[in-house]
Design an enzyme around this catalytic site. Sequence first.
Site, mmCIF file in Angstrom:
data_model
loop_
_atom_site.group_PDB
_atom_site.id
_atom_site.type_symbol
_atom_site.label_atom_id
_atom_site.label_comp_id
_atom_site.label_asym_id
_atom_site.label_seq_id
_atom_site.Cartn_x
_atom_site.Cartn_y
_atom_site.Cartn_z
ATOM 1 N N LYS A 31 -8.427 -13.792 -10.448
ATOM 2 C CA LYS A 31 -9.505 -12.950 -11.253
ATOM 3 C C LYS A 31 -10.609 -12.487 -10.259
ATOM 4 O O LYS A 31 -10.740 -13.333 -9.433
ATOM 5 C CB LYS A 31 -9.964 -13.456 -12.822
ATOM 6 C CG LYS A 31 -10.681 -14.798 -12.382
ATOM 7 C CD LYS A 31 -11.116 -15.311 -13.673
ATOM 8 C CE LYS A 31 -11.509 -16.631 -13.378
ATOM 9 N NZ LYS A 31 -12.095 -17.267 -14.865
ATOM 10 N N ASN A 59 1.527 3.132 -2.408
ATOM 11 C CA ASN A 59 1.084 3.895 -3.301
ATOM 12 C C ASN A 59 -0.271 4.718 -2.727
ATOM 13 O O ASN A 59 -0.360 5.929 -3.005
ATOM 14 C CB ASN A 59 0.680 3.437 -4.846
ATOM 15 C CG ASN A 59 2.098 3.330 -5.541
ATOM 16 O OD1 ASN A 59 2.344 4.347 -6.003
ATOM 17 N ND2 ASN A 59 2.532 2.151 -5.546
ATOM 18 N N HIS A 81 0.848 1.056 -13.269
ATOM 19 C CA HIS A 81 1.611 -0.150 -13.673
ATOM 20 C C HIS A 81 2.944 0.231 -13.626
ATOM 21 O O HIS A 81 3.302 1.355 -14.174
ATOM 22 C CB HIS A 81 1.051 -0.691 -15.134
ATOM 23 C CG HIS A 81 1.819 -1.880 -15.643
ATOM 24 N ND1 HIS A 81 1.792 -3.157 -15.060
ATOM 25 C CD2 HIS A 81 3.129 -2.248 -16.324
ATOM 26 C CE1 HIS A 81 2.487 -4.117 -15.534
ATOM 27 N NE2 HIS A 81 3.188 -3.319 -16.148
ATOM 28 N N GLY A 103 0.682 -1.169 -0.127
ATOM 29 C CA GLY A 103 -0.120 0.028 -0.167
ATOM 30 C C GLY A 103 0.848 1.086 0.113
ATOM 31 O O GLY A 103 0.434 2.444 0.349
ATOM 32 N N MET A 138 -3.999 -6.788 -7.439
ATOM 33 C CA MET A 138 -3.231 -7.952 -8.500
ATOM 34 C C MET A 138 -4.278 -8.969 -8.695
ATOM 35 O O MET A 138 -4.292 -10.028 -8.878
ATOM 36 C CB MET A 138 -2.275 -8.458 -7.851
ATOM 37 C CG MET A 138 -0.973 -7.653 -7.207
ATOM 38 S SD MET A 138 -0.510 -6.581 -8.505
ATOM 39 C CE MET A 138 0.799 -7.497 -9.313
ATOM 40 N N ARG A 139 -5.531 -8.287 -9.258
ATOM 41 C CA ARG A 139 -6.719 -9.305 -10.093
ATOM 42 C C ARG A 139 -7.085 -8.585 -11.164
ATOM 43 O O ARG A 139 -7.114 -7.606 -11.414
ATOM 44 C CB ARG A 139 -7.749 -9.559 -8.949
ATOM 45 C CG ARG A 139 -7.685 -10.285 -8.120
ATOM 46 C CD ARG A 139 -8.729 -10.335 -7.170
ATOM 47 N NE ARG A 139 -8.304 -11.261 -6.045
ATOM 48 C CZ ARG A 139 -8.574 -12.735 -5.917
ATOM 49 N NH1 ARG A 139 -9.506 -13.062 -6.750
ATOM 50 N NH2 ARG A 139 -8.025 -13.365 -4.876
HETATM 51 C C1 GAR Z 1 3.299 -1.011 -7.617
HETATM 52 O O1 GAR Z 1 4.667 -0.944 -7.965
HETATM 53 C C2 GAR Z 1 2.267 -1.150 -8.984
HETATM 54 O O2 GAR Z 1 3.076 -0.479 -9.888
HETATM 55 C C3 GAR Z 1 2.479 -2.653 -9.005
HETATM 56 O O3 GAR Z 1 2.216 -3.039 -7.676
HETATM 57 C C4 GAR Z 1 2.782 -2.173 -6.892
HETATM 58 C C5 GAR Z 1 2.078 -1.900 -5.677
HETATM 59 O O4 GAR Z 1 2.649 -1.257 -4.525
HETATM 60 N N1 GAR Z 1 1.284 -3.003 -9.736
HETATM 61 C C6 GAR Z 1 1.311 -3.871 -10.678
HETATM 62 O O5 GAR Z 1 2.061 -4.629 -10.990
HETATM 63 C C7 GAR Z 1 -0.123 -4.078 -11.540
HETATM 64 N N2 GAR Z 1 0.004 -4.971 -12.560
HETATM 65 P P1 GAR Z 1 2.110 -0.820 -3.414
HETATM 66 O O6 GAR Z 1 1.062 -1.937 -2.789
HETATM 67 O O7 GAR Z 1 3.323 -0.667 -2.355
HETATM 68 O O8 GAR Z 1 1.291 0.264 -3.760
#
Ligand code: GAR
Length: 193
Positions: free
Chosen positions: A65, A13, A111, A11, A92-93
């Site tokens: 999914k 982001n 992404h 989390g 991630m789904r």
């Molecule tokens: C991030 O780096 C995001 O870009 C990636 O998961 C991470 C989540 O980090 N997303 C993907 O790969 C989607 N296909 P966080 O939980 O620390 O925000």
Amino acid sequence: MRIVILGSGRGSNAEAILLAQSAGRLGRARVVQIFSDRPDAGILALGSRFGVPARFVDPAPFKTKLEGEGETRWIAAIRACEPGLVVLAGFMRVLKPGFLEVFAGKIINLHPSLLPSFPGLDGIGQALRAGVKVTGCTVHYVTLEVDAGKIIEQSRVPVEPGDTLATLTAKIHAAEHALLPAVIARLSETVAE
Ligand code: GAR
């Protein structure tokens, strides 16, 4: 604009979005709810820290999914929040047509690569193995084809000689933490509720 954040992981982001909100840098956007498909995900701990409701919603029966009963539960939970924007921050789904139709044009994803390069899992590792000199991160609208929706904004990260998966991941995360709140702020000023 009411924002709902979906995440499966630590989390960082979502934290960047909430810090931006606290600092008055999220435009007209306001995070109203965090949901996770993993009961133990770090993202859920942000709720009490930032005073935002955060909870697990059961995604069963599928592992990768959102479809069937799980999809129905998720649609109901998110709909109840009346979001102007649904933000996938490490969710991630794969989303299916039923979900995408309900929130059409309102779902954005982060992404960790410069799409259309390196979609799917391990975008950072894919870029490192390919030997590119520049990679980065992308915020895009979510459509049925994974990581292929219209690109909203990208941020570039140079790959330096000697970069490892760990060092490159740290740089891309830093770029993501700046990019995603800035995109949300901008959309909140321009997208109708
Ligand atoms: C991030 O780096 C995001 O870009 C990636 O998961 C991470 C989540 O980090 N997303 C993907 O790969 C989607 N296909 P966080 O939980 O620390 O925000």
